[in-house]
Every structure is written in structure tokens, then in C-alpha cells.
Scaffold this active site. Structure first.
Site: not given
Ligand code: F6P
Length: 438
Positions: A169-171, A198, A200
Site C-alpha cells: 500500500g502507500d507505506g 490494500t 482499504d
Molecule cells: O492496511 C489495511 C489494513 O487491513 C487496515 O484496514 C487496518 O487498519 C490495518 O491494515 C490493520 O493491520 P495490522 O493490524 O496488520 O497493522
């Protein structure tokens, strides 16, 4: 900012090597996808101002000599359905279309690109990835957080990698861009290509990320259970918390797919709880008139109730306070204070929506993304991510994709209009002028 000419994708140089891919037809270099599809009535269209993306696809002439190419794949960030489909797609496309036999998988995200972390890369072959798509997660594992680009490029150079595919994703994209910049500084020709992952679906300038379709389809199962529970008891309330840190696309789409949802609370739409015009009053009206309700809350919604303690996760994301149990307690307390019996059932499917294998839709999409990522890398492009725009695959400079986050625009997005129409929830659940939250 969208580029006018599609030349803004960084490229190592002229493509002179005939592609061995053997496609019947190719995408011409210079093919573009217009950014705008909708024009207001009477709006004058100035051709000089039309904005474009570069179109993705196999090029007839490529930059790299395929027989000498060594490729690497890394999967970063949270898990997501379809990661293994992308890995498989990249390996198969590299191997069978371009004849690239040397492919390494870096383990545990960007940690795997830092030699001193000690995660040995694994060799990827068509055989080793053959059945990978049947499994959720990533066969390479993942990790959150960035690593030192100097160390990562040192290792890429030591291993002789010519192209790196970063799935995230963006990171992850920010990390990929840092790697590409370090490569540029050293005047090397190692292509860095992102594949947008992602659940999201919140990457700017990219219509859809892989994993999203599967995730919200999984979420619908929880929503439908909540509905069954809500009609199974007097004044039943099914409350479901879904992932969605900054963007409520999962909750909005799950609501539309289920059609039994009465309230969708997303980070993009501010709401109050107790005041007149707030959420609890609207929920009360619903219960009094219909005697059951389903409420979806995205994890990033209502964070204003908690403030910011400054805590961040390894990706730099604000650590959210759990809105689900908070809302559950608030609803129970509120109805108790109103002397109205309710039966609330709370469901948090949590990681279940993202740890499953990709559904058929995501499997197809992930494979397209993988193939286009390979085509872009073979054409010597770098510091870019494969995108989708108007249902056409595109090349997006990473700098543009990470410039902002894609969110539901609740004032003009037809998605949100449809959520309001389907749920019947008030467009605004905020304190009326002059009132304050208790
Ligand atoms: O990056 C997507 C996602 O599933 C978000 O919806 C959620 O906030 C986050 O990752 C939670 O991921 P983790 O618990 O692995 O940090």
C-alpha cells in the site's frame, strides 16, 4: 497534479530489444488514458488541458535483455487477499513470456532487503508458486515499516537484481520510491515497480486495489449474520466493525452488497453521538419504527471521541482506539437511559476479511496487475505503480500515488449517495446549530 504528457514515468532509456513475449498485439509506447471522463454541460474542453496517465501493457521493444535479467519480489504491509496471485502472476509472466529464470522472493517485507536482518531470499520458480493462489496471506510473509534505502540498495546490488516488484500500500510505495531514489543517486539501472495492495482501497489515482473485492465480500458475511441476529430478537441491533483506517470503502460496499444495513459510519463522515441530530437519536427513531437495525462502523470512524495520544504503528499510521466496543457500550447505555429494551449483537470479523484467498474477481485483477508490472519493468520504467483508471491499466508515478489518500467524498461521490439511499440514514448526524454533545 496530473501530467499532461505521459512521459513523466521515469525510464532508463530507449527500448531497443525486441520483446520475446510473443503477444499478438502490443500497447504502443505513448498510449494514454484520459484522467477526466465527465464534463459539465457546456464546459469547454481545451485539448491542451486534458490530463493523462500512461497506458500499461506489453511493449514490442523493451529495455532489458531478458536472458540477463534477475528479478526480485517483496510483499510489505498488512496481509491482503491476492498477494500470492500477484507473486504467481509475476513469476509466470517473467518466466514464460520473457524467459527470465532468475527470480528471488524477499522474505518479511523490506526487512528481507536488509542483509543484516538475516532473512535469506528464496528462489521463485513456476513450480514453487504453482499453487500459491490457493492460500491466504503471502508465501513470502510480510512486515510493516520501512528500512534504510542505502542498505536495501546495497543488497540489491550485491545480489545483482535488475528489477524489484514491491507489493503493498502507500507505506510500501513510499519505501519503493526511497529505493528508486537511492538507485538513481548511484546511477544504477534497477527498475522499481509497485503493485497496489490494500483491502482499504485507499490509494490515490488508482480506481481499485487488489484484495478489496474479496475483503468486502467477506465482510458481507458478517453483515448478513448481523442482520439475521437483528431480526431474531425484539429491537435487535446488529453492530459490525470493519477494517478501514482512513477510508470507509469496505463498509460502504459491504452495506451496498448486503442491503440490510441501516447506518454506515465511516471516517470520512463526521458524526455526533448524543445530541439532537446525532447518531443515537437517529438509531432510536429507526428502532421505534422498525424494531431492528444493522449498523456498520469502519475502524477509523469516530476517532474524535478519543483524541490522539501520538502512538503510531511501524508503518507510521496512527494507532486507532477501538471504536467497536465503545459504540456498543454507548448504544446500550443510551437505550437503557431511554427505557427502551434492545438486544445488541456485536460482530468484529477483524482479520478474517483479509486473510482469505482472493475471490475470482480479485484473482483476475491481481494477475492483470502482475503482468502489467512485469511489462513496465521490462520496458525499463521505474519509480511507478501499476494503476487502474476507467477500467484501463495505467502507469502512475509513485510520487503522485502517495501525494494524498483516496477517500469517499461524501459530498459528491455517487457511492456515498447510494449508501444514503440504500440505508436511509440521515446525510448528517451532527449536533444541530447551538447544541453541544453532553
Ligand atoms: O492496511 C489495511 C489494513 O487491513 C487496515 O484496514 C487496518 O487498519 C490495518 O491494515 C490493520 O493491520 P495490522 O493490524 O496488520 O497493522
Amino acid at each position: 497534479m496530473i501530467f499532461k504528457e505521459p512521459a513523466e514515468i521515469e525510464c532508463f532509456g530507449e527500448c531497443t530489444v525486441p520483446s520475446p513475449a510473443g503477444y499478438e498485439f502490443y500497447t504502443m509506447e505513448g498510449s494514454r488514458v484520459a484522467y477526466d471522463a465527465i464534463f459539465d454541460p457546456g464546459e469547454e474542453i481545451n485539448p491542451a488541458e486534458i490530463r493523462f496517465f500512461e497506458q500499461a501493457g506489453p511493449r514490442e521493444k523493451i529495455f532489458f535483455e531478458p536472458s540477463k535479467v534477475k528479478a526480485g519480489i517483496v510483499t510489505c504491509g498488512g496481509l491482503c487477499p491476492g498477494i500470492n496471485d500477484v507473486i504467481r502472476g509475476i513469476v509466470m509472466e517473467l518466466h514464460y513470456r520473457y524467459g527470465v529464470k532468475d527470480i528471488l522472493g524477499f522474505r518479511y517485507g523490506y526487512q528481507g532487503l536488509v542483509k543484516s536482518c538475516g532473512h535469506e531470499p528464496v528462489k521463485l520458480t513456476p513450480h514453487s508458486v504453482r499453487d500459491s493462489m490457493y492460500y491466504g496471506g503471502s508465501i513470502l510473509s510480510s512486515s510493516r515499516g520501512n528500512q534504510d534505502p542505502v542498505k536495501m540498495v546495497d543488497y540489491l546490488v550485491e545480489l545483482g537484481i535488475d528489477m524489484l516488484f514491491t507489493i503493498g500500500g502507500d507505506g510500501t510505495l513510499r519505501g519503493a520510491s526511497a529505493i528508486a531514489e537511492e538507485i538513481k543517486k548511484r546511477n544504477l539501472k534497477i527498475s522499481v515497480i509497485g503493485v497496489p495492495k490494500t483491502i482499504d482501497n485507499d490509494i490515490h489515482l488508482i480506481e481499485k486495489t487488489f484484495g478489496f473485492s474479496t475483503a468486502f465480500a467477506e465482510a458481507v458475511k458478517a453483515v448478513n449474520s448481523a442482520y439475521v441476529e437483528s431480526v431474531g430478537a425484539p429491537n435487535g441491533i446488529g453492530l459490525v466493525k470493519l477494517m478501514g483506517r482512513h477510508s470507509g470503502f469496505i463498509a460502504a460496499n459491504a452495506a451496498l452488497a448486503s442491503r440490510h444495513v441501516n447506518f454506515v459510519l465511516v471516517p470520512e463522515n463526521d458524526f455526533d453521538l448524543y445530541s439532537e441530530g446525532g447518531f443515537l437519536e437517529a438509531l432510536k427513531q429507526r428502532i421505534l419504527s422498525r424494531h431492528h437495525a444493522v449498523v456498520l462502523v469502519a475502524e477509523g470512524a469516530g476517532q474524535k471521541f478519543f483524541g490522539d495520544d501520538g502512538q503510531r504503528d511501524a508503518s507510521g499510521n496512527k494507532k486507532l482506539v477501538d471504536i467497536g466496543p465503545f459504540l456498543k457500550d454507548a448504544i446500550i447505555e443510551f437505550f437503557k437511559s431511554q427505557n427502551i429494551e434492545i438486544n445488541l449483537k456485536y460482530i468484529d470479523p477483524s482479520y478474517q476479511i483479509r486473510s482469505v484467498p482472493a475471490n475470482a474477481d480479485d484473482a483476475v485483477f491481481a494477475n492483470f496487475l502482475a503482468q502489467n508490472a512485469v511489462h513496465a519493468a521490462m520496458a525499463g520504467k521505474t519509480n511507478m505503480v501499476v494503476g487502474l483508471w476507467h477500467n484501463v491499466f495505467t502507469h502512475v508515478p509513485i510520487s503522485m500515488a502517495v501525494a494524498e489518500r483516496k477517500i469517499i467524498k461524501t459530498d459528491k461521490d455517487p457511492l456515498w449517495r447510494s449508501v444514503l439511499a440504500t440505508t436511509g440514514q440521515p446525510a448528517h448526524m451532527l449536533c444541530q446549530k447551538g447544541c453541544t454533545e453532553p
